[in-house]
Design a protein around this motif. Structure first.
Motif, short mmCIF file in Angstrom:
data_model
loop_
_atom_site.label_atom_id
_atom_site.label_comp_id
_atom_site.label_asym_id
_atom_site.label_seq_id
_atom_site.Cartn_x
_atom_site.Cartn_y
_atom_site.Cartn_z
N UNK A 90 0.83 -1.19 0.00
CA UNK A 90 0.00 0.00 0.00
C UNK A 90 0.87 1.26 0.00
N UNK A 93 2.35 1.69 -3.35
CA UNK A 93 1.33 2.18 -4.28
C UNK A 93 1.14 3.68 -4.11
N UNK A 94 1.08 4.12 -2.87
CA UNK A 94 0.84 5.54 -2.62
C UNK A 94 2.07 6.38 -2.94
N UNK A 96 3.66 5.97 -5.67
CA UNK A 96 3.63 6.12 -7.14
C UNK A 96 2.91 7.41 -7.51
N UNK A 97 2.99 7.72 -8.82
CA UNK A 97 2.17 8.82 -9.31
C UNK A 97 0.73 8.34 -9.37
N UNK A 172 1.61 4.50 6.88
CA UNK A 172 2.08 5.88 6.94
C UNK A 172 3.58 5.93 7.23
N UNK A 173 4.05 5.08 8.14
CA UNK A 173 5.48 5.09 8.46
C UNK A 173 6.29 4.61 7.26
N UNK A 176 6.31 7.32 4.63
CA UNK A 176 7.25 8.39 4.99
C UNK A 176 8.68 7.97 4.69
N UNK A 179 9.39 8.01 0.99
CA UNK A 179 9.55 9.34 0.42
C UNK A 179 10.88 9.97 0.78
N UNK A 183 16.21 9.93 -4.40
CA UNK A 183 15.74 9.79 -5.77
C UNK A 183 16.92 9.56 -6.73
N UNK A 186 18.07 6.05 -6.93
CA UNK A 186 17.25 5.20 -7.81
C UNK A 186 17.59 5.46 -9.28
N UNK A 211 12.59 1.16 9.12
CA UNK A 211 11.21 1.50 9.47
C UNK A 211 10.35 0.28 9.77
N UNK B 3 9.84 11.90 -12.39
CA UNK B 3 10.31 10.79 -13.20
C UNK B 3 9.25 10.50 -14.26
N UNK B 10 0.08 5.15 -14.61
CA UNK B 10 -0.58 6.06 -13.67
C UNK B 10 -2.01 5.61 -13.44
N UNK B 20 -8.08 0.23 -2.81
CA UNK B 20 -7.54 0.00 -1.47
C UNK B 20 -8.08 1.02 -0.48
N UNK B 267 3.83 10.46 12.42
CA UNK B 267 4.91 9.49 12.25
C UNK B 267 6.03 9.79 13.23
N UNK B 275 11.78 7.46 12.70
CA UNK B 275 11.47 7.55 11.26
C UNK B 275 11.02 8.97 11.00
N UNK B 276 11.61 9.59 9.97
CA UNK B 276 11.19 10.96 9.68
C UNK B 276 10.78 11.06 8.23
#
Lengths: 290, 276, 334
Positions: A90, A93-94, A96-97, A172-173, A176, A179, A183, A186, A211, B3, B10, B20, B267, B275-276
């Motif tokens: 999940x 997935x989130x 992603x664009x 959420x963790x 985070x 993100x 970049x 990658x 995490x 990117x 998309x 989901x 978080x 975790x930040x």
């Protein structure tokens, strides 16, 4: 900023918080230790006697303890497995664009803010009711017999509810953490000819290791003492099917008023939690250095 | 950052993410819908999704029959009071550890964290007995106290991580500019820390609002917050789903809205900065 | 007035001695630069003078008064930080005015002084902006404005130009030096950049590992370095060091000669070597020469010389510009 004046002031400002937390930790804990050596019932508070470690022997050999321990472990283990195995994809997935990401984020995070008594009752009545629940309706749609959740699979039902509450936390963790992934790293992997899959295996998964550990430890701390969800749905039953250690201690303390035995159980819970806490504190501590 | 991604990818991700998200949100959505049904329709099979007789009468009944506002006020006072007191104790402590650290600061921080990990159930009896003997059972003051202490480590930790991010240089500059410690706190630190203070306040308010171990065990009616009030619906008497839904919606709506504002801070608050 | 004297100042953090017995006399109105490699204690020394750290031992006198134990605010000094340390929630005006406000000056005086400082630093159009809306150079000016507006006894600068790009750094360097002369206020300036030190200072303090290695004017340090460390630290490119024995002076442990004092000689004259790299800058030519037992030598020749890697050349040092050091690295004066 290490002048003496600030040091002295700093100590003065820190003292109230440290003193309060110290009292809050030490007084009840000492009392628990003391009570755990007594034969003492609130129903007959005149008659009490010192029994040494008798309560521990009784608590640990009580078949109810073993059942509760097993239920606790199953509950913690299953919820951890569900939240991480669902939370990771999940989060990916989130990351992603996605069109409307912020709205999806809001929907995904919402369960975490629902108070435990509400989520337990909503699931029990509106979703899991064997006749009029939403799940029963879905079951009839696909042509199977609706499950009588809290009678047939009581522990699993509790697990589902708790997992739903904690899935947002894990997601959420992990999101985070994703993100914060570099970049450029990658892109470098892409230039090196790595496929999306190998980028995931060699870069993203190692990045998520920490995490995920944090999620496991923090969730464990909270899941070891799941209480409200059991309290309002099954009351520990049927039989002992959904009694975990926290609920067992509660029963002995405030239902059977057996002070000595409940205190012994409480100490067992403290020891179990401390084993987990030890690892969590080490991880957090390592982070403090940086 | 941008990117290149194919349009097809998309759309696939979007569809999956919405599915989901919708499934996870469904229980809450269903609860809100049910709260606007009559009790009869709340039970109907097959369930009615949108085409039902919309009514707000449940919300009125909830207040009439069970004194919803009494419990809501309790929740507000208990969560608000415990959070405010915790902040008052925590701000000086966090300031001290962030800006005047000693060799023991790290140990103190970790020790505070470990108090948060003590299972409440381990000290249930002593607390219960102390509260009984001091007449604190079912009293708001008693709940304020215990929730304040329970959340204090998190409050201190969150504030500490926020304060840590304020460059020491700026506080030193204020000191060179002739500010006393008091003025440094008022004119420089506080304005810079406001976002951090606000999210700490908010997150801990949420945690206290939803706390359901001490509230269930230490209060029954007079001081009972919404967690306990909702739990009273667990013993069913007749048709009550729509009313349960209405009461639940009222109990969680303000918190979900507040929570949506704090999701980023959540978080860091709950992972103690790991975790930040 | 701003005369600052250090007497036996020591600072240790636990068992680590950061500053070991510093003695220094800074005259009123002079521009003194503390220079040294990172970790030498130069910033700590500045913070001790500022009062942001407590001394472990010794005395700090400002205009004859011992200020040990006096809080920073009461020492009458102002400081420009490396990060600028501007108050992000205040406008430029608020930043510059803050110190005056803390001192309790009347509103009208504050306004007048802030306007004057802003005019001096070309900040007038930006007075109502927040620091985040300014460029790096402008932020730097605000930090300086905040320091000058209080008319302190001395300015303390902690590597203030290190966050600027090269061109801006040169420009600000001149502006700061000019401003200091104009205000005739004592300034102590910390930097790790010896070019900054040479160009700005009236006097330079070279620090190494918590010790003051030498205190003197820029040219004194260049012409008469007291020891190997100062000789190697001041001047760019770095001074060449060759063992005395190899160079034919067995009484001397180390012989030092600056790259600009090595001349290209005729064949058979001076030290032979092979060019390993030649850098042609137009105005100068830098030659990195492998001189066998003498080691790798750097020579700086004014103008363009047509050498390339692999060429055999002879380098002859200017005999008047040789530096001789004993085995402890201390200069031998003759």
């Amino acid at each position: 900023m290490a002048t003496q004046q600030t040091q002295v002031l700093g100590r003065a400002l820190l003292t109230p918080a440290v003193a309060l937390l110290f009292i809050w930790m030490i007084v009840p804990l000492a009392m628990t230790i003391y009570f755990s050596t007594l034969h003492y019932s609130l129903l007959d508070s005149e008659a009490w006697s010192f029994v040494g470690l008798e309560n521990f022997r009784y608590f640990l050999t009580d078949p109810a303890f073993l059942t509760a321990l097993r239920n606790t472990l199953v509950l913690v283990g299953s919820v951890l497995a569900i939240t991480i195995l669902l939370g990771t994809p999940l989060a990916l997935l989130l990351d992603q664009q996605v069109v409307g990401r912020s709205i999806i984020r809001l929907m995904v995070i919402a369960p975490f803010f629902v108070m435990p008594t509400v989520s337990a009752l909503v699931w029990k009545n509106l979703l899991m009711h064997p006749v009029s629940g939403l799940f029963a309706w879905v079951a009839t749609l696909v042509g199977t017999t609706p499950i009588d959740w809290f009678n047939d699979v009581p522990l699993f039902s509790v697990i589902l509810i708790v997992a739903w509450q904690w899935l947002p936390f894990a997601t959420l963790i992990l999101l985070t953490a994703l993100q914060s992934q570099d970049e450029e790293q990658k892109e470098a992997a892409e230039m090196d000819g790595a496929s999306a899959l190998s980028t995931f295996i060699y870069l993203t998964l190692p990045h998520l290791a920490r995490p995920i550990t944090v999620v496991i430890l923090i969730e464990t701390i909270f899941l070891l003492t799941v209480f409200a969800e059991i309290f309002v749905t099954t009351g520990g039953g049927p039989g002992l099917a959904t009694t975990n250690i926290a609920f067992l201690i509660y029963t002995q303390a405030l239902v059977q008023y057996d002070v000595g035995n409940a205190s012994a159980g409480g100490l067992v819970a403290v020891v179990i939690a401390n084993i987990v806490a030890f690892f969590l504190v080490r991880i957090v501590g390592r982070n403090l250095e940086a | 950052m941008a990117r290149k991604v194919t349009a097809r990818r998309v759309w696939v991700s979007t569809a999956a993410a919405w599915l989901f998200g919708f499934l996870i949100f469904l229980p809450i959505l269903w609860m809100v819908l049910t709260s606007f049904k009559t009790e009869l329709e709340a039970f109907s099979m097959p369930p009615k999704f949108l085409l039902f007789h919309w009514t707000t009468e449940n919300y009125a009944t909830v207040q009439e029959r069970s004194d919803y506002f009494h419990h809501a006020v309790n929740s507000l006072l208990i969560a608000g009071g415990s959070t405010l007191i915790a902040m008052i104790i925590a701000i000086p402590a966090a300031w001290s550890m962030a800006f005047a650290p000693t060799r023991r600061t790290k140990d103190i921080l970790l020790w505070m964290l470990s108090t948060k990990m003590m299972p409440s159930v381990g000290v249930l009896l002593p607390i219960y007995l102390i509260y009984r003997d001091f007449g604190l059972l079912d009293r708001r003051a008693g709940l304020v106290m215990i929730l304040c202490l329970g959340n204090l480590p998190i409050v201190i930790w969150m504030l500490f991580t926020y304060f840590k991010e304020i460059p020491k240089d700026i506080l030193e500059a204020a000191r060179m500019d002739g500010a006393t410690i008091g003025r440094e706190l008022v004119y420089v630190l506080t304005p810079m820390a406001i976002p951090g203070l606000a999210s700490t306040l908010l997150l801990n308010f949420i945690l206290a609002w939803n706390e359901a171990f001490w509230t269930l065990n230490l209060s029954t009616s007079d001081a009972a917050p919404l967690t306990v009030f909702i739990a009273s619906y667990s013993s069913p008497e007749g048709l009550f789903w729509a009313k349960l839904s209405a009461a639940s919606t009222l109990a969680i709506a303000p918190i979900i809205i507040l929570g949506w504002f704090t999701q980023r801070q959540l978080v860091r608050g709950l992972t103690f900065g790991a975790v930040k | 007035m701003g005369q600052i004297t250090l007497q036996g100042v020591r600072k240790s953090f636990g068992p680590v001695n950061i500053i070991k017995d510093a003695n220094l006399d800074i005259e009123n109105g002079s521009f003194v630069v503390f220079v040294g490699p990172s970790g030498c204690g130069k910033t700590t020394l500045l913070r001790l003078i500022a009062g942001l750290e407590d001394v472990t031992g010794g005395q700090i006198l400002i205009d004859g008064r011992n200020v040990v134990g006096v809080p920073p605010a009461k020492r009458g000094l102002s400081m420009v930080f490396q990060s600028y340390a501007l108050y992000p929630h205040m406008s430029v005006r608020g930043n510059i005015a803050f110190g005056l406000k803390m001192a309790g000056l009347p509103r009208s005086d504050i306004d007048r002084k802030v306007e004057a400082a802003a005019a001096t630093l070309n900040l007038t159009p930006y007075l109502d902006r927040k620091p985040r809306e300014l460029s790096g150079g402008q932020r730097q000016r605000v930090a300086i404005g905040r320091a000058i507006v209080r008319e302190p006894k001395a300015f303390l600068f902690d590597e203030p130009l290190s966050n600027l790009d090269a061109a801006l750094r040169v420009q600000m360097r001149m502006e700061v030096a000019k401003l200091q002369k104009q205000l005739a206020t004592t300034a102590i300036y910390v930097t790790h950049d010896q070019v900054e030190a040479m160009t700005m200072a009236d006097k330079i303090v070279v620090l190494n590992a918590g010790n003051i290695e030498q205190y003197g004017s820029p040219l004194e340090l260049y012409e008469r370095p007291a020891n190997l460390f100062v000789a190697g630290f001041i001047g760019s490119p770095k001074m060449n060091f060759v063992p005395g024995e190899v160079a034919g002076e067995p009484s001397v442990a180390t012989l030092g000669v600056r790259p600009e004092h090595l001349k290209i000689g005729k064949e058979g004259e001076g030290w032979p070597g092979t060019v390993s790299v030649a850098e042609h800058l137009g105005s100068d030519t830098f030659l990195y020469v492998d001189a066998g037992k003498l080691g790798l030598l750097t020579a700086r020749c004014i103008g363009e010389f047509n050498f390339k890697a692999g060429d055999r050349i002879w380098l002859s040092p200017d005999p008047a510009r040789l530096h001789r050091f004993d085995k402890d690295g201390v200069v031998i004066r003759t």
